[in-house]
Design an enzyme around this catalytic site. Structure first.
Site, PDB file in Angstrom:
ATOM      1  N   GLU A  56      28.893   4.425 104.233  1.00  0.00           N
ATOM      2  CA  GLU A  56      30.226   4.103 103.728  1.00  0.00           C
ATOM      3  C   GLU A  56      31.048   5.383 103.601  1.00  0.00           C
ATOM      4  OE1 GLU A  56      28.381   2.882  99.573  1.00  0.00           O
ATOM      5  OE2 GLU A  56      30.534   3.142  99.374  1.00  0.00           O
ATOM      6  N   CYS A  77      27.296   0.177  99.592  1.00  0.00           N
ATOM      7  CA  CYS A  77      25.897   0.637  99.511  1.00  0.00           C
ATOM      8  C   CYS A  77      24.910  -0.389 100.049  1.00  0.00           C
ATOM      9  CB  CYS A  77      25.552   0.981  98.071  1.00  0.00           C
ATOM     10  SG  CYS A  77      26.712   2.137  97.349  1.00  0.00           S
ATOM     11  N   HIS A  85      19.147  -0.663  94.003  1.00  0.00           N
ATOM     12  CA  HIS A  85      20.183   0.327  94.317  1.00  0.00           C
ATOM     13  C   HIS A  85      20.439   1.132  93.042  1.00  0.00           C
ATOM     14  CE1 HIS A  85      23.743   2.382  95.345  1.00  0.00           C
ATOM     15  NE2 HIS A  85      24.542   1.623  94.605  1.00  0.00           N
ATOM     16  N   LYS A 143      19.278  -1.169  83.654  1.00  0.00           N
ATOM     17  CA  LYS A 143      20.224  -2.217  83.209  1.00  0.00           C
ATOM     18  C   LYS A 143      20.005  -3.483  84.041  1.00  0.00           C
ATOM     19  CE  LYS A 143      24.199   0.808  82.031  1.00  0.00           C
ATOM     20  NZ  LYS A 143      24.503   0.564  80.626  1.00  0.00           N
ATOM     21  N   ASN A 196      23.803   9.736  93.632  1.00  0.00           N
ATOM     22  CA  ASN A 196      24.050   8.509  94.394  1.00  0.00           C
ATOM     23  C   ASN A 196      24.120   8.828  95.884  1.00  0.00           C
ATOM     24  OD1 ASN A 196      24.630   5.958  95.219  1.00  0.00           O
ATOM     25  ND2 ASN A 196      26.495   5.710  93.991  1.00  0.00           N
ATOM     26  N   SER A 236      29.191  -2.527  96.576  1.00  0.00           N
ATOM     27  CA  SER A 236      30.417  -2.937  95.886  1.00  0.00           C
ATOM     28  C   SER A 236      31.345  -3.683  96.828  1.00  0.00           C
ATOM     29  CB  SER A 236      31.147  -1.701  95.353  1.00  0.00           C
ATOM     30  OG  SER A 236      30.443  -1.166  94.276  1.00  0.00           O
TER      31      SER A 236
HETATM   32  N1  CAA Z   1      23.197  10.941  74.662  1.00  0.00           N
HETATM   33  C1  CAA Z   1      22.633   9.839  75.235  1.00  0.00           C
HETATM   34  N2  CAA Z   1      23.372   8.851  75.810  1.00  0.00           N
HETATM   35  C2  CAA Z   1      24.709   8.990  75.828  1.00  0.00           C
HETATM   36  C3  CAA Z   1      25.349  10.097  75.225  1.00  0.00           C
HETATM   37  C4  CAA Z   1      24.530  11.110  74.643  1.00  0.00           C
HETATM   38  N3  CAA Z   1      25.071  12.194  74.088  1.00  0.00           N
HETATM   39  N4  CAA Z   1      26.691   9.937  75.396  1.00  0.00           N
HETATM   40  C5  CAA Z   1      26.876   8.771  76.048  1.00  0.00           C
HETATM   41  N5  CAA Z   1      25.673   8.193  76.301  1.00  0.00           N
HETATM   42  C6  CAA Z   1      25.416   6.956  77.020  1.00  0.00           C
HETATM   43  C7  CAA Z   1      26.376   5.824  76.690  1.00  0.00           C
HETATM   44  O1  CAA Z   1      26.004   5.160  75.532  1.00  0.00           O
HETATM   45  C8  CAA Z   1      26.248   4.977  77.947  1.00  0.00           C
HETATM   46  O2  CAA Z   1      25.051   4.233  77.884  1.00  0.00           O
HETATM   47  P1  CAA Z   1      25.081   2.629  78.118  1.00  0.00           P
HETATM   48  O3  CAA Z   1      25.639   2.394  79.486  1.00  0.00           O
HETATM   49  O4  CAA Z   1      23.655   2.239  78.000  1.00  0.00           O
HETATM   50  O5  CAA Z   1      25.969   2.092  77.045  1.00  0.00           O
HETATM   51  C9  CAA Z   1      26.042   6.010  79.076  1.00  0.00           C
HETATM   52  O6  CAA Z   1      25.655   7.216  78.405  1.00  0.00           O
HETATM   53  C10 CAA Z   1      27.288   6.292  79.885  1.00  0.00           C
HETATM   54  O7  CAA Z   1      28.328   6.533  78.981  1.00  0.00           O
HETATM   55  P2  CAA Z   1      29.791   5.938  79.229  1.00  0.00           P
HETATM   56  O8  CAA Z   1      29.721   4.502  79.627  1.00  0.00           O
HETATM   57  O9  CAA Z   1      30.643   6.326  78.084  1.00  0.00           O
HETATM   58  O10 CAA Z   1      30.160   6.826  80.500  1.00  0.00           O
HETATM   59  P3  CAA Z   1      31.477   6.887  81.364  1.00  0.00           P
HETATM   60  O11 CAA Z   1      32.561   6.047  80.808  1.00  0.00           O
HETATM   61  O12 CAA Z   1      31.754   8.326  81.548  1.00  0.00           O
HETATM   62  O13 CAA Z   1      31.076   6.239  82.769  1.00  0.00           O
HETATM   63  C11 CAA Z   1      30.024   5.319  84.627  1.00  0.00           C
HETATM   64  C12 CAA Z   1      29.802   5.941  83.247  1.00  0.00           C
HETATM   65  C13 CAA Z   1      30.861   4.056  84.519  1.00  0.00           C
HETATM   66  C14 CAA Z   1      28.676   4.958  85.227  1.00  0.00           C
HETATM   67  C15 CAA Z   1      30.751   6.357  85.524  1.00  0.00           C
HETATM   68  O14 CAA Z   1      29.893   7.440  85.758  1.00  0.00           O
HETATM   69  C16 CAA Z   1      31.224   5.803  86.834  1.00  0.00           C
HETATM   70  O15 CAA Z   1      32.316   5.296  86.971  1.00  0.00           O
HETATM   71  N6  CAA Z   1      30.369   5.922  87.902  1.00  0.00           N
HETATM   72  C17 CAA Z   1      30.694   5.476  89.226  1.00  0.00           C
HETATM   73  C18 CAA Z   1      30.596   3.967  89.375  1.00  0.00           C
HETATM   74  C19 CAA Z   1      29.185   3.441  89.388  1.00  0.00           C
HETATM   75  O16 CAA Z   1      28.226   4.145  89.646  1.00  0.00           O
HETATM   76  N7  CAA Z   1      29.036   2.122  89.156  1.00  0.00           N
HETATM   77  C20 CAA Z   1      27.753   1.486  89.181  1.00  0.00           C
HETATM   78  C21 CAA Z   1      27.823   0.068  89.689  1.00  0.00           C
HETATM   79  S1  CAA Z   1      28.705   0.021  91.250  1.00  0.00           S
HETATM   80  C22 CAA Z   1      27.521   0.421  92.429  1.00  0.00           C
HETATM   81  O17 CAA Z   1      26.364   0.404  92.173  1.00  0.00           O
HETATM   82  C23 CAA Z   1      27.997   0.840  93.776  1.00  0.00           C
HETATM   83  C24 CAA Z   1      27.981   2.304  93.858  1.00  0.00           C
HETATM   84  O18 CAA Z   1      27.022   2.889  94.323  1.00  0.00           O
HETATM   85  C25 CAA Z   1      29.134   3.038  93.365  1.00  0.00           C
END
Ligand code: CAA
Length: 397
Positions: A89, A121, A243, A252, A286, A318
């Site tokens: 991709e 993916c 994935h 999760k 990733n 996605s």
């Molecule tokens: N110690 C331990 N854990 C902590 C922490 C700390 N100090 N601070 C935060 N965390 C935890 C949070 O509680 C959260 O855990 P949960 O998900 O279990 O609640 C985790 O760390 C992540 O924190 P946030 O949700 O606040 O993080 P974020 O808002 O910065 O975003 C994300 C995380 C959404 C994955 C972001 O990295 C992102 O957008 N990534 C790209 C999109 C992605 O990967 N999506 C996955 C599904 S889509 C897919 O699979 C296709 C693909 O390849 C893209």
């Protein structure tokens, strides 16, 4: 329970060999956290990532794909490989398949069809299933499937910490040495905008939390279809390769699936099912369509003898498409693994500091059709020498 070989009629078809390659450089998440002030626990525990593979200026999906596939050709030769499917991709050209460059770099026979596949993916799983269909039609046919991606999000965005890059090459054929792929497959497609990359952008756009929910819904939908098609019961699988956009996503998804199936979510069971599959993805980041097969590589390389055991695969792309299917590990598979080479691919990467990573991230080729050689950085077997007259120039070492 379904017939284990139903995808292949009475013959077993599946993954005969698997090899992966990753980049010259690596950025530890500690360096990213130091730069942006994030508490490191969020990266190490929250998303389950420790470092990300960073391509050198002279690496791309072609050099990574060729580096992954070269050991397969060295071991098995090119005879019988009449199809190369390149799944990605992070395509480098709107028309020409990246696979054609790889076909040339590897010196494969001209009597071959080469094509590029895309659905985020999920692409490599489509390639695997198409390959199985071709081998089913002609059991002498072998298909080289290459999944190669460089995942790139905007600097300073939440997705940045989940970047990475790698390629997995798989030889698909009859009487496979590693994993027999079973029928049926559970399928799921939904038109959602959770993650996408318009043609005019180098970096992906994503709605992070929505994308997690879209993944979970798709996993559930694919599993539901899998059971309706007569698939195995959940408890028949020893391990699950998901994935892994970040490795906590596999946890999760697995908890979600256990819940959906009415099982108690016991963390020891979750860890037993998933734990060995995250070792490579947690340090590579990733690798988009390669990631589910990087999970398989880690599982086979690290787990105790899995002969005869069933593995569940959940591929998610996605947009979105998901597929759940099973595979059985073949007796004698351990003699064919590339564990040492895989560890070497990870360990040979050179750490870069944040400033170097940022400069590499910001690098792009001018679109003027001029002569733009790339600095010689990679020590891998193939390199992108530059761009001239709008053409990418590759070199073998
Ligand atoms: N110690 C331990 N854990 C902590 C922490 C700390 N100090 N601070 C935060 N965390 C935890 C949070 O509680 C959260 O855990 P949960 O998900 O279990 O609640 C985790 O760390 C992540 O924190 P946030 O949700 O606040 O993080 P974020 O808002 O910065 O975003 C994300 C995380 C959404 C994955 C972001 O990295 C992102 O957008 N990534 C790209 C999109 C992605 O990967 N999506 C996955 C599904 S889509 C897919 O699979 C296709 C693909 O390849 C893209």
């Amino acid at each position: 329970m379904t017939n284990n070989t139903s995808a292949a009629g009475n013959s077993a078809i599946g993954i005969h060999d698997l090899s992966f390659a990753t980049t010259e450089f690596v950025l530890p998440h500690t360096a990213l956290a130091d730069y942006n002030g994030t508490e490191i626990g969020k990266y190490h525990l929250g998303i389950g990532q420790r470092s990300m593979s960073v391509p050198a200026a002279d690496e791309d999906i072609v050099t990574l794909g060729a580096a992954a596939a070269a050991p397969i050709i060295a071991r098995h030769g090119a005879e019988g490989i009449r199809t190369v499917v390149f799944a990605t991709e992070s395509s480098i050209d709107q028309a020409k398949s990246a696979g054609v460059y790889v076909h040339s770099l590897l010196g494969l026979p001209s009597a071959a069809r080469v094509v590029e596949l895309k659905q985020a993916c999920y692409g490599a799983t489509a390639a695997l299933q198409f390959a199985i269909g071709l081998v089913h039609r002609d059991p002498g046919h072998r298909v080289l499937v290459i999944a190669s991606d460089v995942s790139k999000y905007d600097l300073d965005s939440p997705g940045e910490a989940t970047q990475g890059a790698a390629a997995v090459a798989m030889l698909i054929g009859a009487d496979p040495a590693l994993v027999r792929i079973e029928g049926p497959s559970g399928l799921f497609t939904a038109d959602v905008m959770d993650f996408w990359r318009p043609n005019y952008r180098d970096t992906a756009l994503v709605d992070g939390q929505d994308s997690i929910n879209a993944y979970l819904q798709a996993a559930q939908g694919a599993w539901k279809d899998y059971t309706e098609q007569g698939g195995r019961a959940l408890e028949e699988f020893s391990a699950f390769c998901y994935h892994q956009p970040f490795t906590k996503m596999a946890y999760k998804a697995h908890r979600h699936l256990l819940n959906y199936c009415g099982h108690e979510v016991d963390e020891a069971t979750v860890a037993r099912h998933i734990g060995q599959t995250t070792a490579y993805n947690s340090v590579v980041g990733n690798s988009y369509t390669a990631s589910v097969y990087l999970a398989l590589a880690a599982l086979l390389d690290r787990a105790d003898d899995m002969t005869g055991q069933a593995i569940g695969f959940l591929s998610y792309g996605s947009g979105s498409v998901a597929e759940f299917f099973g595979g059985t590990v073949v007796p004698g598979y351990r003699e064919h693994l590339r564990t040492a080479a895989h560890r070497e691919a990870i360990e040979r990467r050179k750490p870069v500091d944040y400033a170097r990573y940022r400069a590499l991230h910001e690098r792009s080729f001018p679109a003027d059709g001029g002569d733009h050689p790339t600095p010689s950085e990679t020590t891998g077997p193939f390199r992108l020498a530059g761009l001239r007259d709008h053409k990418r120039l590759y070199e073998s070492r």
